[in-house]
Design a protein around this motif. Structure first.
Motif, short mmCIF file in Angstrom:
data_model
loop_
_atom_site.label_atom_id
_atom_site.label_comp_id
_atom_site.label_asym_id
_atom_site.label_seq_id
_atom_site.Cartn_x
_atom_site.Cartn_y
_atom_site.Cartn_z
N GLY A 134 12.87 2.17 -8.24
CA GLY A 134 12.01 1.51 -7.28
C GLY A 134 10.73 0.98 -7.88
O GLY A 134 10.30 1.40 -8.95
N THR A 135 10.12 0.04 -7.17
CA THR A 135 8.85 -0.55 -7.54
C THR A 135 7.81 -0.10 -6.54
O THR A 135 8.05 -0.13 -5.33
CB THR A 135 8.97 -2.09 -7.52
N ARG A 136 6.66 0.33 -7.00
CA ARG A 136 5.60 0.84 -6.12
C ARG A 136 5.11 -0.24 -5.16
O ARG A 136 4.97 -1.40 -5.53
CB ARG A 136 4.42 1.37 -6.95
N ILE A 137 4.83 0.19 -3.90
CA ILE A 137 4.31 -0.71 -2.87
C ILE A 137 3.42 0.07 -1.91
O ILE A 137 3.74 1.21 -1.55
CB ILE A 137 5.45 -1.43 -2.11
N ARG A 138 2.31 -0.54 -1.52
CA ARG A 138 1.40 0.06 -0.55
C ARG A 138 1.92 -0.24 0.86
O ARG A 138 2.22 -1.38 1.18
CB ARG A 138 -0.02 -0.48 -0.71
N VAL A 139 2.02 0.81 1.69
CA VAL A 139 2.62 0.71 3.00
C VAL A 139 1.74 1.40 4.05
O VAL A 139 1.24 2.49 3.80
CB VAL A 139 4.03 1.38 3.03
N GLN A 140 1.60 0.76 5.21
CA GLN A 140 0.94 1.41 6.34
C GLN A 140 2.03 1.86 7.31
O GLN A 140 2.87 1.07 7.73
CB GLN A 140 -0.03 0.48 7.06
N ILE A 141 2.01 3.14 7.67
CA ILE A 141 2.99 3.70 8.59
C ILE A 141 2.71 3.19 10.00
O ILE A 141 1.57 3.10 10.42
CB ILE A 141 2.94 5.25 8.56
N VAL A 142 3.77 2.84 10.74
CA VAL A 142 3.60 2.37 12.13
C VAL A 142 4.22 3.36 13.10
O VAL A 142 4.98 4.20 12.75
CB VAL A 142 4.22 0.97 12.35
#
Length: 142
Positions: A134-142
């Motif tokens: 996998g490639t790192r990604i910034r995510v906001q939980i909904v």
């Protein structure tokens, strides 16, 4: 932009669980009868549970857990941010909806409302030679 932690914003509920498989910090996890494993189910709604780095032992986000290790686990709430792992082959724009890929604890784009786990906070193109892990990604939980 690289990060050194999985929890980017918020205060997730932190527990420890036994690793039933190899786990990398940032993996979306599934609870099993004996511990945790990278998410491998195809349930519509995924719980926002991610493997965290074991910083108290000097381990960083690239230090994987082996089968039988105790995994530091964070349960995230809506609005909190996590540094997850995007599946190979994905090319997502900032604001794209994400869910678990159902095979390896990685995140993937989704258009189905019931599947949404989070929103991409950055554009990431993992469609080229992205690593299998996998490639790192910034995510906001909904």
């Amino acid at each position: 932009m690289s990060r050194n932690v999985i929890t980017l914003m918020g205060d997730p509920i932190i527990t420890e669980e036994l690793a039933d498989a190899a786990v990398t910090p940032g993996h979306l996890l599934t609870l099993t009868t004996t511990g945790v494993t990278p998410n491998v189910d195809n349930q519509t709604k995924k719980a926002p549970i991610f493997a965290l780095e074991r910083d108290e032992q000097g381990d960083d986000i690239d230090t994987a857990y082996a089968i039988g290790d105790y995994v530091k686990v964070g349960a995230f709430k809506p609005g909190e941010r996590v540094y997850g792992l995007l599946a190979s082959g994905q090319n997502v724009a900032r604001g794209a909806y994400l869910t678990g890929d159902g095979t390896a604890g990685l995140l993937t784009a989704t258009g189905a409302i019931g599947d949404i786990l989070g929103v991409a906070l950055e554009a990431v193109n993992a469609s080229g030679s992205a690593p299998v892990a996998g490639t790192r990604i910034r995510v906001q939980i909904v």
